[in-house]
Design an enzyme around this catalytic site. Structure first.
Site, short mmCIF file in Angstrom:
data_model
loop_
_atom_site.label_atom_id
_atom_site.label_comp_id
_atom_site.label_asym_id
_atom_site.label_seq_id
_atom_site.Cartn_x
_atom_site.Cartn_y
_atom_site.Cartn_z
N TYR A 58 -11.17 -11.17 54.30
CA TYR A 58 -11.10 -10.58 52.96
C TYR A 58 -10.49 -11.60 52.01
O TYR A 58 -9.47 -12.21 52.32
CB TYR A 58 -10.22 -9.32 52.99
CG TYR A 58 -10.07 -8.67 51.63
CD1 TYR A 58 -11.13 -7.97 51.06
CD2 TYR A 58 -8.87 -8.74 50.92
CE1 TYR A 58 -10.99 -7.37 49.82
CE2 TYR A 58 -8.73 -8.15 49.69
CZ TYR A 58 -9.80 -7.46 49.13
OH TYR A 58 -9.66 -6.87 47.90
N ASP B 3 -7.33 -19.52 52.94
CA ASP B 3 -6.76 -18.38 52.22
C ASP B 3 -5.53 -17.91 53.00
O ASP B 3 -5.65 -17.21 54.00
CB ASP B 3 -7.82 -17.27 52.11
CG ASP B 3 -7.29 -16.05 51.35
OD1 ASP B 3 -6.06 -15.97 51.14
OD2 ASP B 3 -8.10 -15.19 50.98
N LYS C 225 0.48 -12.38 47.70
CA LYS C 225 1.34 -11.43 48.40
C LYS C 225 2.82 -11.86 48.54
O LYS C 225 3.59 -11.67 47.60
CB LYS C 225 0.71 -11.06 49.75
CG LYS C 225 -0.60 -10.28 49.52
CD LYS C 225 -1.12 -9.54 50.73
CE LYS C 225 -2.28 -8.63 50.34
NZ LYS C 225 -3.59 -9.03 50.82
#
Ligand SMILES: *Cc1c(COP(=O)(O)O)cnc(C)c1O
Length: 424
Positions: free
Chosen positions: A141, A232, A260
């Site tokens: 994702y 990522d 995050k």
């Protein structure tokens, strides 16, 4: 437990907000919990129920909710202003801190979210290479926009049942995670590749670790074919080590994405990497990218204090996170084994997931063999016992520095109850 207020709020919310939620992963049947307050390892809902939180905002709260040092720094910054839209000293400080932890990030641009960061990286490699197609791995994702919402993990992996197509046409090539031959064939066959984007440790289909040597081979192939490699590290950055997955695997990607944990609860993302790629960005180069809120002093203050705390705690932080995770995972595995429940548990440092399947989970396909009905039962039982995990099989469960030994023991008991229910 009583959930009346959540139920009533959801009735109103769904009239105003699509599905009653501002991000699809927050929904679960029959209605999601409306949370009012958080502190350390706990959440409290509108009805006053308390939960030990193992969702931790999908891993963002590495240090736990409302970490004191971060909160007081932010409160202090608010007194001096919240948004200037000019360069600030704070951005320089943060960029230095990021680079100290991620030496591969020679230049860094700050954005507001992980989605925005991967979007910037993809635009950047397209401009850098003058090619147009991206390769991604199935189950990874990278945010919610066209190019990466194909073969995606996280909530997207749940949406196949919807009537309207969720695959908006794009040029992205999807290959299987942990399959180096497929990647090599794809690189051989296609000459218009702008870059490969990958989660070095797949954390959006539960947790799926890279096979031995897989990442090294990915780095070598992308190098040989001269394709920019984008790591990522929105989940793994600051979680698997202070220098992310690239540090523990000893690899240097061309670009790195952070998000995050970077803000430990404040909205911030970053894209950084090789000088010659980052220098394609405006105002130096002609790859245009801009944002009103990028580098805002509130998020940047939160990020500075997150990294400083992580670096100060370093050994203590990671040894405790990993110790508690190992304890929890070992106990869950033992309980499920004793109950003769077919399962797999994947665990990397302080993240884990259980899958109800007999097949080892190494990629999207094998993950999809898991019995999600059993997972739903597990989720419902856990939260009625005061333990909140992400409501989907296709997410990871995260330990934070705020979790106590007592939290872990209570959680083991809750899993024990839940797994007995699954057994019956
Ligand atoms: C969460 C996530 C993103 C997107 O970040 P947002 O802040 O939600 O936009 C990107 N990549 C990975 C690996 C993620 O887990």
């Amino acid at each position: 437990m009583i959930y009346k207020k959540s139920e009533d709020l959801f009735d109103t919310a769904k009239k105003l907000i699509p599905g009653g939620v501002n991000s699809p992963v927050r929904y679960f049947e029959p209605y999601p919990l409306f949370i009012k307050k958080s502190q350390n390892s706990y959440l409290w809902d509108e009805d006053g129920n308390k939960y030990i939180d193992f969702c931790n905002c999908y891993g963002a709260m590495l240090l736990g909710h409302s970490y004191k040092k971060i909160m007081s720094a932010v409160v202090n910054q608010i007194k001096h202003g919240t948004l200037f839209c000019t360069p600030t000293k704070l951005e320089v400080t943060l960029s230095q801190l990021i680079q100290t932890n991620f030496p591969s990030m020679k230049k860094i641009r700050l954005v507001n979210t992980g989605t925005e960061a991967t979007m910037t990286a993809i635009r950047l490699v397209k401009g850098y290479t003058s090619n147009k197609r991206i390769i991604k791995c199935e189950g990874c994702y990278h945010g919610s926009y066209d190019e990466v919402l194909t073969g995606s993990g996280s909530g997207f992996a749940n949406t196949h049942k919807h009537k309207r197509s969720n695959n908006i046409k794009n040029d992205t090539i999807v290959v299987q995670y942990n399959n180096i031959d497929e990647l090599e064939n794809t690189l051989k066959k296609n000459t218009d590749i702008a870059g490969l984007i990958i989660e070095p440790i797949l954390a959006n289909m539960g947790v799926i670790p890279p096979a031995k040597k897989y990442l090294k081979q990915v780095r070598k192939l992308t190098h040989d074919y001269n394709i920019p490699l984008i790591f990522d590290e929105v989940v793994t950055g600051f979680r698997v080590s202070e220098g992310g997955a690239q540090k523990i695997f000893g690899l240097v990607p061309d670009l790195t994405i952070l998000g995050k944990i970077l803000g430990n609860g404040f909205a911030i993302g970053a894209v950084g990497g090789k000088n010659e790629i980052l220098e394609c960005l405006s105002p130096l180069g002609n790859v245009y990218q801009a944002s009103t809120f990028a580098g805002n002093p509130i998020s940047v203050t939160a990020a500075i204090n997150s990294i400083k705390t992580i670096n100060k705690l370093k050994h203590k932080l990671y040894s405790r996170l990993n110790k508690y995770c190992t304890k929890l995972v070992t106990a869950i595995d033992d309980i499920a084994t004793d109950l003769n429940i077919q399962h797999q548990i994947n665990n990397v440092s302080s993240m884990y997931q259980i899958f109800f399947t007999k097949i080892p989970v190494t990629n999207y396909q094998t993950c999809k063999t898991s019995d999600v009905k059993k997972f739903k039962k597990l989720f419902v039982s856990l939260f009625s016992n005061g333990v909140f995990i992400p409501p989907s099989q296709f997410e990871s469960i995260f330990i934070s520095y705020a979790h106590t030994n007592n939290d872990i023991n209570k959680t083991i008991d809750a899993y024990s109850n839940a797994l007995k229910i699954i057994k019956n």
